[in-house]
Design an enzyme around this catalytic site. Structure first.
Site, short mmCIF file in Angstrom:
data_model
loop_
_atom_site.label_atom_id
_atom_site.label_comp_id
_atom_site.label_asym_id
_atom_site.label_seq_id
_atom_site.Cartn_x
_atom_site.Cartn_y
_atom_site.Cartn_z
N HIS A 7 -4.02 -2.75 -6.18
CA HIS A 7 -3.36 -1.54 -6.65
C HIS A 7 -4.43 -0.52 -7.06
CE1 HIS A 7 0.85 -3.39 -7.46
NE2 HIS A 7 0.47 -3.43 -6.20
N ASP A 48 0.81 -1.22 0.00
CA ASP A 48 0.00 0.00 0.00
C ASP A 48 0.85 1.27 0.00
OD1 ASP A 48 -2.27 -1.68 0.16
OD2 ASP A 48 -1.91 -1.89 2.30
P1 IMP Z 1 -2.34 -13.05 2.94
O1 IMP Z 1 -1.31 -12.55 2.00
O2 IMP Z 1 -3.76 -12.80 2.48
O3 IMP Z 1 -2.08 -14.46 3.35
O4 IMP Z 1 -2.21 -12.18 4.30
C1 IMP Z 1 -1.04 -12.22 5.10
C2 IMP Z 1 -0.70 -10.83 5.64
O5 IMP Z 1 -0.24 -10.00 4.59
C3 IMP Z 1 -1.88 -10.06 6.25
O6 IMP Z 1 -1.39 -9.27 7.32
C4 IMP Z 1 -2.35 -9.18 5.11
O7 IMP Z 1 -3.05 -8.04 5.61
C5 IMP Z 1 -1.04 -8.82 4.48
N1 IMP Z 1 -1.12 -8.45 3.05
C6 IMP Z 1 -1.12 -9.31 2.00
N2 IMP Z 1 -1.13 -8.63 0.85
C7 IMP Z 1 -1.12 -7.33 1.14
C8 IMP Z 1 -1.08 -6.13 0.36
O8 IMP Z 1 -1.03 -6.13 -0.87
N3 IMP Z 1 -1.08 -4.96 1.04
C9 IMP Z 1 -1.08 -4.93 2.39
N4 IMP Z 1 -1.09 -6.01 3.16
C10 IMP Z 1 -1.13 -7.21 2.55
MG MG Z 2 -2.65 -2.16 -1.80
#
Ligand code: IMP
Ligand code: MG
Length: 335
Positions: A42, A13
């Site tokens: 995105h 982000d």
């Molecule tokens: P997962 O990738 O859905 O397994 O989530 C694992 C951790 O990564 C969590 O804390 C999510 O909030 C974080 N996370 C995964 N992808 C993103 C992203 O694109 N932006 C921000 N946090 C992410």
């Molecule tokens: Mg994002």
């Protein structure tokens, strides 16, 4: 350019979507390759619309740009098809034969498994789908009828393009501190998020890359659980105007810019330049500015400190959500 990798420097982000859009248009990018999966969103402000893209590469804003999802990507087919429709990119998007597929059962597992809930995953099913891939029992893109029109060999296409001197952008997703290897384990995502991993997922060797552009936001945010050094109380986040809602609808926690974390991210990614986004949130007088000299003294001081601490130039500075709300110093800094 010609081959640039864009990566996130904190917990995702950081505003990579906007930076990728700007480069895609400004540098006439020919190929934009996205990897990773739907857990990343995105945000793109384009032609009066706001797109939250989980699958389609942000380079779609350039109508001449070929869009690809590399073999390392993990596809959510209904979301991909929905975004292809929304962005109107049907004739110019390709997915690698060997991308893995998130199936419904993976989404259910992600949302019901107590361990994954504890990590605060995004709930799309990305982690369980990757587990399946590692077990060598995953479904691949080449087995999905709905994907037939899009199937291609991404490594072949991209390497050919690089050889022909085309402008290629590898659009990284998420951020360095969510990396399975280098992040705040176990509060991390299910893949490595560094520049090397993005190259690997796209099928591009390390000798083919010219620039690694690392994107930092002017402050640090994080969604989900896990450590966030110097985290501010929610009221203070709101008072400073740093309050944000993530692409998955959750509140983002926030902390001030962290030089120490940024330095390590620069090192492991081998970053050659940095982009700094949302400077207008810290210094509202900078909103919409497109020339470096017109930034306030306070803003310039902040940028200088970042350059001194990180030892790489801050080449792009985001001053608002629109694609061209940007100060581009690449010509003057001669990187
Ligand atoms: P997962 O990738 O859905 O397994 O989530 C694992 C951790 O990564 C969590 O804390 C999510 O909030 C974080 N996370 C995964 N992808 C993103 C992203 O694109 N932006 C921000 N946090 C992410
Ligand atoms: Mg994002």
């Amino acid at each position: 350019m010609p081959c640039t990798v864009v990566v996130g420097g904190f917990w995702g982000d950081e505003g990579k979507g906007k930076i990728v859009c700007y480069l895609a248009l400004r540098d006439n990018v020919d190929f934009c390759v996205r990897t990773g999966s739907v857990n990343a969103a995105h945000t793109v402000h384009f032609k009066g619309k706001v797109f939250k893209l989980h699958m389609v590469p942000s380079g779609f804003v350039n109508e001449k740009c070929r869009l690809l999802l590399g073999a390392g990507a993990n596809l959510h087919v209904p979301q991909l098809l929905k975004e292809i429709e929304e962005t109107g990119v049907k004739g110019r998007i390709g997915v690698d034969n060997q991308c893995s597929i998130i199936e419904e059962k993976h989404t259910i597992q992600d949302r019901t498994n107590a361990h994954l809930r504890g990590l605060g995953t995004t709930g799309w099913g990305v982690g369980p789908a990757i587990e399946e891939r590692v077990k060598r029992t995953a479904k691949l893109a080449r087995e999905v009828d709905l994907l037939k029109p899009y199937l291609t060999d991404v490594a072949e296409e991209v390497n050919k393009a690089i050889e022909q001197g085309k402008n290629v952008l590898l659009e990284g997703v998420q951020g360095f501190y969510l990396s399975l290897y280098y992040g705040t384990y176990p509060y991390v995502t299910s893949r490595d998020t560094t520049a090397s991993a993005i190259c690997s997922e796209a099928g591009v060797g390390p000798t083919r890359v010219d620039e690694v552009l690392i994107v930092f936001k002017a402050y640090v945010t994080r969604v989900g659980t896990g450590p966030l050094p110097n985290e501010l109380p929610r009221e203070e986040v709101i008072r400073r105007g740093w309050f944000e809602i993530s692409g998955t609808g959750r509140e983002r926690r926030a902390a001030p810019f962290n030089y120490q974390l940024a330095r390590r991210a620069v090192m492991v990614n081998g970053a050659t330049q940095a982009a700094l986004t949302k400077i207008d949130i810290l210094f509202p007088e900078c909103k919409g500015v497109t020339e470096y000299d017109k930034l306030s003294e306070k803003a310039k001081k902040f940028i200088n400190k970042i350059e001194k601490e990180l030892e790489i130039p801050v080449t792009l500075i985001g001053t608002g959500p629109a694609i061209y709300n940007i100060v581009d110093r690449r010509k003057t800094l001669q990187t």
